[in-house]
Design a protein around this motif. Structure first.
Motif, PDB file in Angstrom:
ATOM      1  N   ALA A  17       0.825  -1.205   0.000  1.00  0.00           N
ATOM      2  CA  ALA A  17       0.000   0.000   0.000  1.00  0.00           C
ATOM      3  C   ALA A  17       0.861   1.258   0.000  1.00  0.00           C
ATOM      4  O   ALA A  17       0.533   2.268  -0.634  1.00  0.00           O
ATOM      5  CB  ALA A  17      -0.925  -0.011   1.216  1.00  0.00           C
ATOM      6  N   TYR A  18       2.001   1.186   0.727  1.00  0.00           N
ATOM      7  CA  TYR A  18       2.904   2.350   0.794  1.00  0.00           C
ATOM      8  C   TYR A  18       3.463   2.679  -0.594  1.00  0.00           C
ATOM      9  O   TYR A  18       3.424   3.837  -1.030  1.00  0.00           O
ATOM     10  CB  TYR A  18       4.029   2.057   1.781  1.00  0.00           C
ATOM     11  N   TYR A  19       3.989   1.680  -1.291  1.00  0.00           N
ATOM     12  CA  TYR A  19       4.572   1.914  -2.606  1.00  0.00           C
ATOM     13  C   TYR A  19       3.511   2.328  -3.624  1.00  0.00           C
ATOM     14  O   TYR A  19       3.781   3.115  -4.535  1.00  0.00           O
ATOM     15  CB  TYR A  19       5.320   0.664  -3.091  1.00  0.00           C
ATOM     16  N   SER A  20       2.294   1.792  -3.475  1.00  0.00           N
ATOM     17  CA  SER A  20       1.222   2.162  -4.395  1.00  0.00           C
ATOM     18  C   SER A  20       0.895   3.652  -4.264  1.00  0.00           C
ATOM     19  O   SER A  20       0.777   4.359  -5.279  1.00  0.00           O
ATOM     20  CB  SER A  20      -0.022   1.321  -4.093  1.00  0.00           C
ATOM     21  N   GLU A  21       0.792   4.163  -3.027  1.00  0.00           N
ATOM     22  CA  GLU A  21       0.499   5.590  -2.839  1.00  0.00           C
ATOM     23  C   GLU A  21       1.693   6.451  -3.247  1.00  0.00           C
ATOM     24  O   GLU A  21       1.527   7.552  -3.794  1.00  0.00           O
ATOM     25  CB  GLU A  21       0.123   5.853  -1.380  1.00  0.00           C
ATOM     26  N   LEU A  22       2.907   5.975  -2.964  1.00  0.00           N
ATOM     27  CA  LEU A  22       4.115   6.740  -3.298  1.00  0.00           C
ATOM     28  C   LEU A  22       4.218   6.974  -4.804  1.00  0.00           C
ATOM     29  O   LEU A  22       4.473   8.101  -5.267  1.00  0.00           O
ATOM     30  CB  LEU A  22       5.341   5.992  -2.779  1.00  0.00           C
ATOM     31  N   THR A  23       4.011   5.913  -5.587  1.00  0.00           N
ATOM     32  CA  THR A  23       4.106   6.057  -7.051  1.00  0.00           C
ATOM     33  C   THR A  23       2.921   6.844  -7.608  1.00  0.00           C
ATOM     34  O   THR A  23       3.078   7.564  -8.600  1.00  0.00           O
ATOM     35  CB  THR A  23       4.177   4.672  -7.708  1.00  0.00           C
ATOM     36  N   ASP A  24       1.733   6.724  -6.965  1.00  0.00           N
ATOM     37  CA  ASP A  24       0.587   7.523  -7.429  1.00  0.00           C
ATOM     38  C   ASP A  24       0.861   9.012  -7.251  1.00  0.00           C
ATOM     39  O   ASP A  24       0.450   9.844  -8.080  1.00  0.00           O
ATOM     40  CB  ASP A  24      -0.668   7.132  -6.655  1.00  0.00           C
ATOM     41  N   ILE A  25       1.556   9.387  -6.161  1.00  0.00           N
ATOM     42  CA  ILE A  25       1.854  10.800  -5.919  1.00  0.00           C
ATOM     43  C   ILE A  25       2.760  11.362  -7.019  1.00  0.00           C
ATOM     44  O   ILE A  25       2.505  12.438  -7.577  1.00  0.00           O
ATOM     45  CB  ILE A  25       2.512  10.965  -4.533  1.00  0.00           C
ATOM     46  N   VAL A  26       3.823  10.620  -7.330  1.00  0.00           N
ATOM     47  CA  VAL A  26       4.748  11.126  -8.355  1.00  0.00           C
ATOM     48  C   VAL A  26       4.099  11.109  -9.735  1.00  0.00           C
ATOM     49  O   VAL A  26       4.317  12.003 -10.566  1.00  0.00           O
ATOM     50  CB  VAL A  26       6.073  10.330  -8.319  1.00  0.00           C
ATOM     51  N   ASN A  33      17.069   7.420 -11.110  1.00  0.00           N
ATOM     52  CA  ASN A  33      16.484   7.285  -9.759  1.00  0.00           C
ATOM     53  C   ASN A  33      14.961   7.058  -9.822  1.00  0.00           C
ATOM     54  O   ASN A  33      14.417   6.218  -9.105  1.00  0.00           O
ATOM     55  CB  ASN A  33      16.783   8.535  -8.930  1.00  0.00           C
ATOM     56  N   LEU A  34      14.307   7.837 -10.686  1.00  0.00           N
ATOM     57  CA  LEU A  34      12.848   7.686 -10.829  1.00  0.00           C
ATOM     58  C   LEU A  34      12.498   6.311 -11.376  1.00  0.00           C
ATOM     59  O   LEU A  34      11.576   5.641 -10.895  1.00  0.00           O
ATOM     60  CB  LEU A  34      12.303   8.796 -11.729  1.00  0.00           C
ATOM     61  N   LEU A  35      13.258   5.856 -12.377  1.00  0.00           N
ATOM     62  CA  LEU A  35      13.014   4.536 -12.965  1.00  0.00           C
ATOM     63  C   LEU A  35      13.230   3.436 -11.925  1.00  0.00           C
ATOM     64  O   LEU A  35      12.462   2.464 -11.846  1.00  0.00           O
ATOM     65  CB  LEU A  35      13.932   4.339 -14.170  1.00  0.00           C
ATOM     66  N   GLY A  36      14.277   3.581 -11.112  1.00  0.00           N
ATOM     67  CA  GLY A  36      14.568   2.570 -10.105  1.00  0.00           C
ATOM     68  C   GLY A  36      13.447   2.420  -9.071  1.00  0.00           C
ATOM     69  O   GLY A  36      13.055   1.309  -8.706  1.00  0.00           O
ATOM     70  N   VAL A  37      12.915   3.562  -8.622  1.00  0.00           N
ATOM     71  CA  VAL A  37      11.843   3.494  -7.627  1.00  0.00           C
ATOM     72  C   VAL A  37      10.569   2.899  -8.237  1.00  0.00           C
ATOM     73  O   VAL A  37       9.879   2.079  -7.597  1.00  0.00           O
ATOM     74  CB  VAL A  37      11.556   4.899  -7.055  1.00  0.00           C
ATOM     75  N   LEU A  38      10.250   3.272  -9.478  1.00  0.00           N
ATOM     76  CA  LEU A  38       9.047   2.745 -10.126  1.00  0.00           C
ATOM     77  C   LEU A  38       9.145   1.240 -10.350  1.00  0.00           C
ATOM     78  O   LEU A  38       8.174   0.498 -10.183  1.00  0.00           O
ATOM     79  CB  LEU A  38       8.791   3.462 -11.449  1.00  0.00           C
ATOM     80  N   LYS A  39      10.342   0.776 -10.720  1.00  0.00           N
ATOM     81  CA  LYS A  39      10.528  -0.671 -10.898  1.00  0.00           C
ATOM     82  C   LYS A  39      10.439  -1.404  -9.556  1.00  0.00           C
ATOM     83  O   LYS A  39       9.877  -2.502  -9.470  1.00  0.00           O
ATOM     84  CB  LYS A  39      11.876  -0.942 -11.558  1.00  0.00           C
ATOM     85  N   GLN A  40      11.040  -0.783  -8.512  1.00  0.00           N
ATOM     86  CA  GLN A  40      10.933  -1.384  -7.176  1.00  0.00           C
ATOM     87  C   GLN A  40       9.463  -1.506  -6.751  1.00  0.00           C
ATOM     88  O   GLN A  40       9.042  -2.519  -6.179  1.00  0.00           O
ATOM     89  CB  GLN A  40      11.689  -0.505  -6.177  1.00  0.00           C
ATOM     90  N   ALA A  41       8.677  -0.472  -7.054  1.00  0.00           N
ATOM     91  CA  ALA A  41       7.244  -0.495  -6.718  1.00  0.00           C
ATOM     92  C   ALA A  41       6.516  -1.597  -7.483  1.00  0.00           C
ATOM     93  O   ALA A  41       5.637  -2.279  -6.940  1.00  0.00           O
ATOM     94  CB  ALA A  41       6.612   0.864  -7.011  1.00  0.00           C
ATOM     95  N   ASP A  42       6.908  -1.778  -8.784  1.00  0.00           N
ATOM     96  CA  ASP A  42       6.281  -2.849  -9.572  1.00  0.00           C
ATOM     97  C   ASP A  42       6.594  -4.219  -8.985  1.00  0.00           C
ATOM     98  O   ASP A  42       5.723  -5.111  -8.930  1.00  0.00           O
ATOM     99  CB  ASP A  42       6.766  -2.782 -11.025  1.00  0.00           C
ATOM    100  N   LEU A  43       7.824  -4.397  -8.506  1.00  0.00           N
ATOM    101  CA  LEU A  43       8.182  -5.685  -7.902  1.00  0.00           C
ATOM    102  C   LEU A  43       7.401  -5.936  -6.606  1.00  0.00           C
ATOM    103  O   LEU A  43       6.984  -7.056  -6.321  1.00  0.00           O
ATOM    104  CB  LEU A  43       9.692  -5.717  -7.619  1.00  0.00           C
ATOM    105  N   VAL A  44       7.222  -4.864  -5.826  1.00  0.00           N
ATOM    106  CA  VAL A  44       6.474  -5.010  -4.568  1.00  0.00           C
ATOM    107  C   VAL A  44       5.014  -5.334  -4.841  1.00  0.00           C
ATOM    108  O   VAL A  44       4.410  -6.200  -4.193  1.00  0.00           O
ATOM    109  CB  VAL A  44       6.599  -3.727  -3.720  1.00  0.00           C
ATOM    110  N   LYS A  45       4.425  -4.647  -5.823  1.00  0.00           N
ATOM    111  CA  LYS A  45       2.991  -4.809  -6.100  1.00  0.00           C
ATOM    112  C   LYS A  45       2.675  -6.103  -6.821  1.00  0.00           C
ATOM    113  O   LYS A  45       1.638  -6.734  -6.561  1.00  0.00           O
ATOM    114  CB  LYS A  45       2.486  -3.615  -6.911  1.00  0.00           C
TER     115      LYS A  45
END
Length: 544
Positions: free
Chosen positions: A208-217, A259-271
């Motif tokens: 849920a944390y990563y989902s909201e984080l990526t939605d904000i950006v 950096n942006l790509l890395g965080v988005l990919k990390q979020a995809d792996l979590v979700k």
């Protein structure tokens, strides 16, 4: 020869007498009421070696055996006195004979005496004891009581309270999220701060944390740079951002995109792959997003607006703010109305379960008969001789002389009448007294017929008539009571309504005293009013 014959007869009679007296028969009473117990006793006197068998029957003639008592044994020297008792009853009145029964003593039969008994009816004084119709079958009381109804009501109220709390809490969160911000960077910054306050990943809600984080950006990129970030995949988003940065002449470094790509990919792996990054990785990803948003915002070229454009933008912002405020106001009103309706529904459901639907309808919408019953009653005196009764309202004097024939009025010395309501209402009371000029023998039965005929003259149809004697509680003055039902056709709707009526008629000193009560059948409150009125009737004795 004659002496021998006499001796033989004497010996035979002595033998028969001794045989008959082998069993002694007695009963406690020979006359009893219906259903009462006759106690029949059989006694026999035998030696200690004798075997006695008393009858084991369900009926002795027409009488039913309701109790077979244990045998009592009394020892007298070398002999036993055996006493056997039976409880007998009969539920029809009349004269009956308890027949002789066989008792076996050492397998030899002996007969008891037959006894005549009488079963008498239970006398009922209908002058003091009213007779009522058989009541409907009443359901057995629930052994668990009514506590479950109150528990159900409390559970409904608790559930409603929990729902209202949850709803307002959710709306409060949505309100925070839907606040209007002046710039996309202000909105993104505030949302990031709110996300940290929730402490989602600290409580194990990493997805849920990563989902909201990526939605904000993504929301920021879509609003500030104007590309479809929310619908794009991670790769499409980065490519679209690169293209937009070139068009808008934004100076962005390769590290920003990486950096942006890395965080988005990390979020995809979590979700999607259920990856679980470490705590320091989550903290670092949040910082990368924050730096990326700040970097993107600084890289966007500043467009200097003219005064007119600034004024127009401000007006548009104020208008948007006004619409949002009105929208929130309407939502609050709807929420309040829905909450009140749900509360009313829960309370109503609770009282319906606990008290029944009729109780709720009568107390919420009101019931005319209930208001009469629960109002302040009045005890008044009417007519001559005086008739005292309790009524919900004071009865109003009415003039019946106008509707009576003139030849009938010639015989009447005085007539007084008092009423509440009218024959067309749901509840009607009339009290009247009449005195003749000359001493007249009054036939109460014929007077009752005349009273019923007056009801028929006013529209009563299909009348059912029952009659019984009546005696006032105070003074013991006797009269006659008529009661029953009739139908009445409504002149406007032509619908038929069933009514219940009761009338009391007394005769004193050659005059008449009468009470008539009419109300709609099935009205439980009207029934209580009628009973209360009739039980309060007091008549002044004309001889006093």
């Amino acid at each position: 020869m004659k002496i021998k014959l006499y001796f033989l007869l004497l010996l035979l009679s002595a033998t028969v007498f001794a045989q008959q007296k082998q069993v002694l028969t007695s009963i406690d009473t020979t006359k009893n009421k219906i259903g009462a117990e006759f106690k029949l006793t059989l006694k026999t006197n035998v030696d200690t070696l004798s075997k006695v068998v008393f009858p084991n029957a369900r009926n002795f003639g027409a009488l039913e055996v309701i109790q077979s008592y244990p045998i009592d044994t009394i020892r007298r020297n070398d002999r036993y006195e055996l006493i056997k008792k039976y409880g007998l009853t009969q539920f029809d009145s009349g004269r009956y004979t308890i027949p002789s029964v066989k008792i076996l003593i050492n397998k030899k039969e002996y007969l008891s005496d037959s006894i005549k008994v009488e079963v008498a009816n239970v006398q009922v004084d209908t002058l003091k004891q009213k007779m009522y119709d058989i009541k409907d079958i009443a359901s057995a009381d629930d052994s668990i009581g009514d506590w479950w109804k109150y528990l159900l009501g409390l559970m409904l109220l608790a559930g409603l309270g929990a729902f209202i709390y949850w709803y307002f809490k959710k709306r409060q969160k949505e309100k925070i999220e839907e606040e209007i911000y002046k710039t996309p960077i202000e909105k993104a910054t505030n949302l990031l701060n709110n996300l940290e306050k929730k402490e989602l990943w600290q409580h194990g809600e990493v997805k849920a944390y990563y989902s909201e984080l990526t939605d904000i950006v993504r929301n920021y990129i879509e609003e500030a740079i104007e590309i479809p970030a929310m619908e794009s995949t991670t790769t499409e988003l980065i490519e679209g951002l690169k293209v937009a940065s070139q068009k808008k002449k934004m100076k962005l470094s390769k590290d920003t995109f990486d950096n942006l790509l890395g965080v988005l990919k990390q979020a995809d792996l979590v979700k999607f792959a259920k990856s679980k990054p470490l705590d320091f990785e989550i903290t670092e990803d949040r910082k990368k997003i924050e730096r990326a948003i700040v970097t993107l915002d600084k890289a966007i070229p500043v467009i200097v607006e003219t005064q007119d454009e600034m004024l127009l933008n401000e007006m548009q912002r104020q208008e948007q703010l006004k619409r949002e405020l009105e929208k929130q106001k309407k939502k609050r009103i709807v929420t309040a109305v829905v909450s009140v309706l749900l509360l009313l529904f829960a309370v109503t459901t609770f009282f319906v379960a606990a008290k029944g639907l009729d109780y709720v309808v009568d107390n919420v919408f009101g019931h005319p008969s209930k208001e009469l019953l629960e109002g302040e009653w009045v005890k008044s005196e009417y007519g001559s001789p005086i008739m005292r009764i309790n009524t919900p309202k004071v009865l109003v004097r009415t003039d019946l002389k106008k509707i009576l024939p003139k030849n009938g009025m010639a015989l009447i010395k005085d007539m007084q009448s008092f009423t509440y309501g009218s024959f067309n209402d749901n509840f009607y009371i009339m009290v009247s007294t009449l005195q003749y000029k000359q001493e007249t023998k009054v036939d109460l039965a014929k007077s009752l017929e005349s009273a019923l005929q007056s009801l028929e003259a006013q529209g009563a149809q299909n009348m059912i008539v029952k009659q019984e004697d009546f005696e006032t509680n105070e003074g013991g003055i006797k009269g006659i009571k008529g009661y029953g039902t009739f139908s009445k056709i409504d002149g406007d709707s032509q619908s038929s309504t069933k009514f219940y009526y009761e009338t009391l008629i007394f005769s004193q000193d050659g005059g008449l005293q009468q009470i008539i009560i009419v109300h709609e059948e099935g009205d439980k409150y009207a029934n209580e009013i009628s009973e209360k009125i009739l039980s309060s009737v007091e008549l002044q004795n004309a001889q006093q």
